[in-house]
Design a protein around this motif. Structure first.
Motif, PDB file in Angstrom:
ATOM      1  N   THR A 116      -8.147  -7.120  -5.548  1.00  0.00           N
ATOM      2  CA  THR A 116      -7.195  -6.954  -4.459  1.00  0.00           C
ATOM      3  C   THR A 116      -7.087  -5.461  -4.139  1.00  0.00           C
ATOM      4  O   THR A 116      -7.059  -5.061  -2.978  1.00  0.00           O
ATOM      5  N   GLY A 117      -7.033  -4.654  -5.186  1.00  0.00           N
ATOM      6  CA  GLY A 117      -7.088  -3.203  -5.066  1.00  0.00           C
ATOM      7  C   GLY A 117      -8.388  -2.706  -5.680  1.00  0.00           C
ATOM      8  O   GLY A 117      -9.344  -3.449  -5.823  1.00  0.00           O
ATOM      9  N   TYR A 137      -2.296   0.277  -2.690  1.00  0.00           N
ATOM     10  CA  TYR A 137      -2.957   0.051  -1.402  1.00  0.00           C
ATOM     11  C   TYR A 137      -2.539   1.043  -0.310  1.00  0.00           C
ATOM     12  O   TYR A 137      -3.296   1.301   0.626  1.00  0.00           O
ATOM     13  N   THR A 138      -1.353   1.632  -0.416  1.00  0.00           N
ATOM     14  CA  THR A 138      -0.912   2.542   0.633  1.00  0.00           C
ATOM     15  C   THR A 138      -1.705   3.846   0.609  1.00  0.00           C
ATOM     16  O   THR A 138      -2.084   4.372   1.660  1.00  0.00           O
ATOM     17  N   ASP A 141      -7.000   2.417  -3.231  1.00  0.00           N
ATOM     18  CA  ASP A 141      -7.582   1.066  -3.194  1.00  0.00           C
ATOM     19  C   ASP A 141      -8.772   0.932  -2.254  1.00  0.00           C
ATOM     20  O   ASP A 141      -9.018  -0.140  -1.694  1.00  0.00           O
ATOM     21  N   SER A 146      -7.531  -5.483  -0.191  1.00  0.00           N
ATOM     22  CA  SER A 146      -6.481  -5.029   0.731  1.00  0.00           C
ATOM     23  C   SER A 146      -7.031  -3.990   1.710  1.00  0.00           C
ATOM     24  O   SER A 146      -6.654  -3.964   2.889  1.00  0.00           O
ATOM     25  N   ASN A 191       0.089  -6.098  -0.354  1.00  0.00           N
ATOM     26  CA  ASN A 191      -1.313  -5.865  -0.716  1.00  0.00           C
ATOM     27  C   ASN A 191      -2.082  -7.177  -0.848  1.00  0.00           C
ATOM     28  O   ASN A 191      -3.234  -7.299  -0.413  1.00  0.00           O
TER      29      ASN A 191
END
Length: 283
Positions: A116-117, A137-138, A141, A146, A191
């Motif tokens: 996912t990341g 994720y912000t 990643d 994501s 995410n």
């Protein structure tokens, strides 16, 4: 019995071993990432795992390898939640990077997760060294689910996606701006929500290879440039990868690594099989 769990943000794989080195059962649940889920949500997922809980009184040790378990506070939260369910067991909680390393190698090397990341580390055969923090994720990643989900959404709304593909994308997902903003800014685990869009790559890759190949190459190269090349050790050891994106698009990933003069190592989809083998060897 020994219970092994490997958890990302989206999914957690569980395996139960007896002391004769038999695999009693394998199952999966939603992911248990303390960075994005509350204590009550973590406990609910664990307590709804009926197949495993049926053996709770016989489980003596739990080895949990999880995303988000790289600092003391989230690690303690997961330990508490597991101890609540497996009262007689000794609980061991480690970050997912250690699980990834044990699953692919017992020798020094670089190990990467594209789930996912995304994350990476240097493994000396015993210990994990993280050259960079994993900040989610912000900020990071790159090349995770994501990341690719975000790129697909940007391409769709900026009209960069091929027209035929846009039609499929619009039919496949709910793309109302109000729903998107609510999912991304108000609900839990944005995410994981973004990562679901990355499934579109697998589903339609054969129909629009040039577009998807460019998308994947850009993500893989960003990951390599940001996380791998700044660490000089990366040039001297094999680079292993774990995760569905790496596994299904290994040819593109391998080419990206070779173009940067890096040596590809093992590329596997799920760590759980490697972790089962590791724990059987060490029982």
């Amino acid at each position: 019995m020994i219970l092994i769990a490997d958890s990302g943000s989206t999914k957690c794989d569980w395996a139960l071993l007896d002391y004769h080195k038999n695999t009693v059962l394998k199952t999966n649940t939603a992911g248990l990432n303390p960075a994005v889920l509350s204590v009550s949500q973590l406990q609910t997922i664990i307590l709804e795992n009926e197949k495993v809980l049926a053996h709770a009184s016989q489980i003596q040790e739990v080895y949990f390898y999880g995303a988000g378990c790289n600092t003391k506070e989230p690690t303690a939260i997961v330990e508490h939640c597991l101890q609540t369910a497996f009262k007689q067991a000794k609980i061991h909680v480690s970050e997912d990077m250690l699980g990834a390393c044990l699953a692919v190698t017992n020798a020094p090397g670089v190990v990467c997760i594209l789930g996912t990341g995304s994350n990476s580390c240097f493994f000396d055969g015993n210990k994990v060294d993280l050259p960079f923090l994993a900040l989610g994720y912000t900020l990071m990643d790159e090349a995770g689910g994501s990341y690719f989900g975000k790129q697909l959404l940007q391409d769709f709304f900026y009209n960069r996606m091929p027209e035929k593909l846009k039609i499929h994308f619009e039919n496949r997902f709910e793309l109302s701006p109000d729903i998107l903003k609510n999912k991304l800014y108000k609900e839990e685990a944005p995410n994981v929500y973004l990562a679901q869009f990355s499934k579109f790559i697998y589903e339609y890759y054969s129909q629009e290879k040039p577009y998807f190949k460019s998308l994947l190459e850009n993500g893989f190269n960003l990951f390599i440039d940001n996380r791998l090349l700044p660490d000089e050790r990366t040039r001297d050891y094999p680079v292993h990868f774990i995760g569905s994106i790496a596994y299904f698009f290994k040819e593109i990933l391998v080419d990206c690594l070779k173009n940067k003069n890096l040596a590809p190592g093992k590329i596997i989809r799920h760590p759980i099989e490697g972790l089962i083998d590791f724990h059987k060897q060490n029982m």
